[in-house]
Design a protein around this motif. Structure first.
Motif: not given
Lengths: 128, 178
Positions: B121-140
């Protein structure tokens, strides 16, 4: 550990006081900007203000300073840092005033002093 | 025992991260008076583990359990929580952590959008946003980078971010709003 403080400025439009905390281990001190709550149209005074400011004292910074004072100074080679400004420099530069916001698609950061604990999260932080 | 907190200023945001060990509790209350999500101005998000959130107005109820992506205001299925302006008691059901993001600027508020990404899956995030990648087993992968695993925070300082998931994960996008 005894930490003293002095209020070195007050920013009326943001209602924040600039406070310099210092002690014998860190005589040049560190300056924090503290938002003062408004209660019934007034800022805190007297003991209430003292308690509020003391609650912001960065004890861990002074503990660190005391710890480093007891060992030979580590080498700073390769670190892109400037020495901390003296108190007189802080006052003449309107110490502690700073805002960070985004306007018209551009990030605006106005910092006259480096923010302490800029990257102190216990999480990996990436700035891309 | 209460949770252990660390914090940092990242771009225009002030970010706090609270870690709790299993069975520890943390009392939490939003600092601003709020009648609804729209007025609140900042949001937490569970980054890892599971918590139970109980509100002071309903002490007899067992509370709501939340996992990764839960925001205390909504559970991870976007069902609204009972109250937005009450003291909460957060109980760590497992070792856990949550992020709380506010704006550094005066009169600025932060909103949270959560995205559950399946593998590829994919998501695009605008500039100047803060992104939190959650989940200890996540891989992005971020903008085509090598895989990055585990919970982390990313600030889009220079450009938009394209985040592709190698494994199922929850992405929290914090942005400033009026």
């Amino acid at each position: 550990m005894t930490i003293s403080y002095e209020i070195v400025g007050f920013h009326q439009s943001t209602g924040s006081a600039q406070v310099r905390f210092h002690n014998d281990d860190l005589p040049e001190g560190v300056v924090f900007s503290i938002n003062l709550p408004v209660t019934e149209g007034r800022y805190p005074q007297g003991d209430a203000l003292d308690s509020l400011i003391r609650s912001y004292a960065p004890v861990d910074i002074f503990e660190r300073a005391a710890q480093l004072k007891s060992v030979p100074p580590p080498s700073m080679d390769g670190l892109p840092v400037r020495s901390a400004p003296r108190p007189s420099d802080l006052q003449s530069a309107n110490a502690g005033e700073g805002q960070i916001f985004v306007r018209e698609g551009k990030e605006r950061i106005f910092l006259l002093q480096p923010l302490v604990r800029l990257y102190a999260l216990d999480l990996p932080v990436e700035v891309i | 025992m209460s949770f252990a907190f660390t914090c940092a200023y990242i771009g225009p945001f002030c970010v706090s991260h609270g870690r709790g060990k299993r069975e520890e509790i943390q009392r939490f209350r939003f600092a601003t008076q709020a009648e609804s999500m729209r007025h609140l101005g900042y949001t937490p998000m569970v980054m890892d583990g599971r918590v139970r959130v109980a509100w002071s107005t309903t002490p007899d109820r067992p509370g709501i359990e939340m996992g990764v992506g839960g925001s205390f205001l909504y559970d991870q299925f976007d069902r609204p929580a009972p109250a937005v302006n009450e003291e909460m008691t957060i109980t760590a059901l497992t070792d856990c952590s949550y992020l709380c993001v506010v704006a550094s600027g005066i009169q600025q508020r932060v909103q949270l959008e959560r995205h559950e990404l399946a593998a590829r899956g994919q998501v695009t995030v605008d500039r100047f946003c803060l992104v939190a990648i959650a989940g200890a087993d996540s891989s992005v992968r971020i903008n085509g980078s090598s895989p990055k695993t585990g919970i982390r925070v990313v600030y889009a300082r220079s450009a938009d971010l394209v985040i592709e998931a190698d494994s199922r994960c929850v992405i929290g996008v914090f942005s400033l709003c009026n």
